[in-house]
Design a protein around this motif. Structure first.
Motif, PDB file in Angstrom:
ATOM      1  N   SER A  27      33.595  32.537  59.770  1.00 19.15           N
ATOM      2  CA  SER A  27      33.272  31.053  59.518  1.00 19.15           C
ATOM      3  C   SER A  27      33.073  30.628  60.970  1.00 19.15           C
ATOM      4  CB  SER A  27      34.675  30.596  58.998  1.00 19.15           C
ATOM      5  OG  SER A  27      35.140  31.305  57.901  1.00 19.15           O
ATOM      6  N   ARG A  28      32.773  29.097  60.793  1.00 15.62           N
ATOM      7  CA  ARG A  28      32.373  28.327  62.062  1.00 15.62           C
ATOM      8  C   ARG A  28      33.090  27.002  61.689  1.00 15.62           C
ATOM      9  NH1 ARG A  28      28.080  24.699  62.282  1.00 15.62           N
ATOM     10  NH2 ARG A  28      27.442  24.041  64.298  1.00 15.62           N
ATOM     11  N   GLY A  49      19.862  20.931  58.099  1.00 18.73           N
ATOM     12  CA  GLY A  49      21.128  21.675  58.177  1.00 18.73           C
ATOM     13  C   GLY A  49      22.288  20.777  58.701  1.00 18.73           C
ATOM     14  N   HIS A 231      27.995  25.961  42.033  1.00 16.36           N
ATOM     15  CA  HIS A 231      27.231  27.058  42.767  1.00 16.36           C
ATOM     16  C   HIS A 231      27.388  28.276  41.670  1.00 16.36           C
ATOM     17  CE1 HIS A 231      26.627  30.416  45.795  1.00 16.36           C
ATOM     18  NE2 HIS A 231      25.599  29.854  45.727  1.00 16.36           N
ATOM     19  N   VAL A 271      27.643  23.058  48.950  1.00 20.44           N
ATOM     20  CA  VAL A 271      26.955  24.234  48.978  1.00 20.44           C
ATOM     21  C   VAL A 271      25.679  24.068  49.072  1.00 20.44           C
ATOM     22  CG1 VAL A 271      26.865  26.304  47.514  1.00 20.44           C
ATOM     23  CG2 VAL A 271      28.867  25.018  47.310  1.00 20.44           C
ATOM     24  N   ARG A 272      25.042  24.853  50.170  1.00 20.90           N
ATOM     25  CA  ARG A 272      23.689  25.067  50.156  1.00 20.90           C
ATOM     26  C   ARG A 272      23.412  26.600  50.404  1.00 20.90           C
ATOM     27  NH1 ARG A 272      20.852  21.298  54.273  1.00 20.90           N
ATOM     28  NH2 ARG A 272      20.434  20.107  52.274  1.00 20.90           N
ATOM     29  N   ASP A 274      23.838  30.102  50.088  1.00 15.35           N
ATOM     30  CA  ASP A 274      25.163  30.931  50.058  1.00 15.35           C
ATOM     31  C   ASP A 274      26.229  30.382  51.138  1.00 15.35           C
ATOM     32  OD1 ASP A 274      24.280  31.772  52.414  1.00 15.35           O
ATOM     33  OD2 ASP A 274      24.498  34.063  51.938  1.00 15.35           O
ATOM     34  N   GLN A 275      26.105  29.101  51.746  1.00 19.71           N
ATOM     35  CA  GLN A 275      26.796  28.618  52.719  1.00 19.71           C
ATOM     36  C   GLN A 275      27.677  27.351  52.046  1.00 19.71           C
ATOM     37  OE1 GLN A 275      27.141  29.395  56.145  1.00 19.71           O
ATOM     38  NE2 GLN A 275      26.101  31.168  55.204  1.00 19.71           N
ATOM     39  N   TYR A 277      30.280  24.505  52.988  1.00 24.54           N
ATOM     40  CA  TYR A 277      30.829  23.507  54.022  1.00 24.54           C
ATOM     41  C   TYR A 277      32.150  22.795  53.526  1.00 24.54           C
ATOM     42  CZ  TYR A 277      26.184  23.873  55.857  1.00 24.54           C
ATOM     43  OH  TYR A 277      24.607  24.212  56.503  1.00 24.54           O
ATOM     44  N   GLN A 292      32.359  25.777  57.949  1.00 21.68           N
ATOM     45  CA  GLN A 292      31.222  26.246  57.367  1.00 21.68           C
ATOM     46  C   GLN A 292      31.390  28.002  57.362  1.00 21.68           C
ATOM     47  OE1 GLN A 292      27.488  25.737  59.277  1.00 21.68           O
ATOM     48  NE2 GLN A 292      26.254  26.905  58.017  1.00 21.68           N
ATOM     49  N   THR A 293      31.220  28.521  56.102  1.00 25.01           N
ATOM     50  CA  THR A 293      31.562  29.654  55.899  1.00 25.01           C
ATOM     51  C   THR A 293      30.597  30.316  54.659  1.00 25.01           C
ATOM     52  OG1 THR A 293      33.117  31.521  55.508  1.00 25.01           O
ATOM     53  CG2 THR A 293      33.264  29.437  54.314  1.00 25.01           C
ATOM     54  N   PRO A 294      30.085  31.584  54.927  1.00 25.85           N
ATOM     55  CA  PRO A 294      29.312  32.113  53.648  1.00 25.85           C
ATOM     56  C   PRO A 294      30.335  32.373  52.541  1.00 25.85           C
ATOM     57  CG  PRO A 294      29.954  34.023  55.182  1.00 25.85           C
ATOM     58  CD  PRO A 294      30.328  32.585  55.800  1.00 25.85           C
TER      59      PRO A 294
END
Length: 303
Positions: A27-28, A49, A231, A271-272, A274-275, A277, A292-294
């Protein structure tokens, strides 16, 4: 907990699988400045983004770049006589959506005639495009991509307002949207021919057909559900005071993020691809941030 065939009514492209909570290393987290009032309430994604965030009590909209820099792109004037019902702040900045041309629409509550839906064009003064009841708590905002109509969830007024070419009407009202002791209608989205609304106090997700008619509860037992996103065949939802992000689908409700992933009162999700937020408002402790994480490495299908 009850799920009423949510995978069927979600008009999704495919079923996908989500693993257990992703590791923090994948994650970020972009830290936000609590001392400066950077408590994010809602989020809209930009094509490059970046993420546009409403800061709940300052009237500011911040843009977080893909590199993690935060800058203020707009300020809503805070009225000196503002007194938002129940929370008793001078201003509450709620939901935000982005129109295709880049205009942002945000919900503002002040307890005064300044309460309403505003259009924000970065670099220009915000403009009130619709007045909404000062006695309400204007929260989530959604846009119908087919018509451009905007919908606002009033957490205290037990109402979803529709704003169409500046004209305000009550799209939906009643007990399904009503609070119990605090906040009722909260998050809101337009999806698959319907307006979907979360009710924080009741822990429910409700669906109202765009063509009219009564709403129906799609999921119950969710806890204090705030914002949510679609999603694939599932819903991803922020469970605010419980510090969880969950998925709601064929297999019920599954927690995918928690405090161990950095959550501090998650207020909104987006969701964008497979990401995922997540905004953390840190209203009851912890530190505000944008995470932010997959969603999953093995996702099938698309949004």
């Amino acid at each position: 907990m009850r799920i009423k065939q949510i995978g069927v009514v979600l008009a999704a492209t495919a079923v996908f699988a989500l693993p257990a909570a992703p590791a923090l290393a994948a994650s970020r987290i972009v830290p936000l400045d609590l001392a400066a009032g950077q408590q994010p309430e809602n989020i809209a994604l930009e094509p490059d983004g970046s993420a546009d965030l409403t800061f709940a009590y300052t009237g500011e909209i911040g843009r977080v770049t893909p590199g993690g820099q935060v800058r203020i792109i707009a300020r809503i004037p805070v009225p000196a006589d503002g007194d938002v019902p129940v929370v008793h702040r001078k201003l509450f900045l709620g939901g935000i959506v982005r129109a295709p041309g880049g205009d942002l629409y945000v919900a503002i509550s002040t307890g005064t005639p300044a309460t309403g839906l505003y259009r924000v064009r970065p670099g220009s003064p915000p403009v009130q495009v619709a007045a909404l009841p000062p006695s309400g708590f204007q929260n989530g905002v959604a846009r119908d991509p087919a018509t451009g109509d905007l919908y606002v969830a009033d957490s205290f007024g037990s109402t979803v307002w529709r704003v169409s070419r500046g004209r305000v009407t009550a799209f939906a009202t009643g007990e399904l949207l009503a609070p119990v002791s605090g906040f009722g209608a909260n998050g809101i989205k337009v999806h698959a021919g319907a307006v979907w609304v979360s009710n924080l106090d009741r822990g429910t997700l409700v669906r109202f057909p765009l063509t009219g008619g009564p709403g129906r509860v799609v999921a119950t037992g969710l806890g204090p559900v705030d914002d949510f996103a679609f999603h694939g065949d599932s819903v991803v939802a922020a469970i605010n005071q419980e510090n969880r992000v969950v998925t709601i689908g064929h297999d019920g409700v599954r927690t995918i993020l928690s405090t161990s992933d950095g959550l501090a009162n998650p207020t909104a999700v987006a969701v964008r691809g497979d990401q995922l937020y997540v905004t953390d408002g840190a209203y009851f402790g912890g530190s505000p941030n944008l995470l932010q994480t997959p969603l999953a490495a093995n996702t099938c299908g698309a949004e």
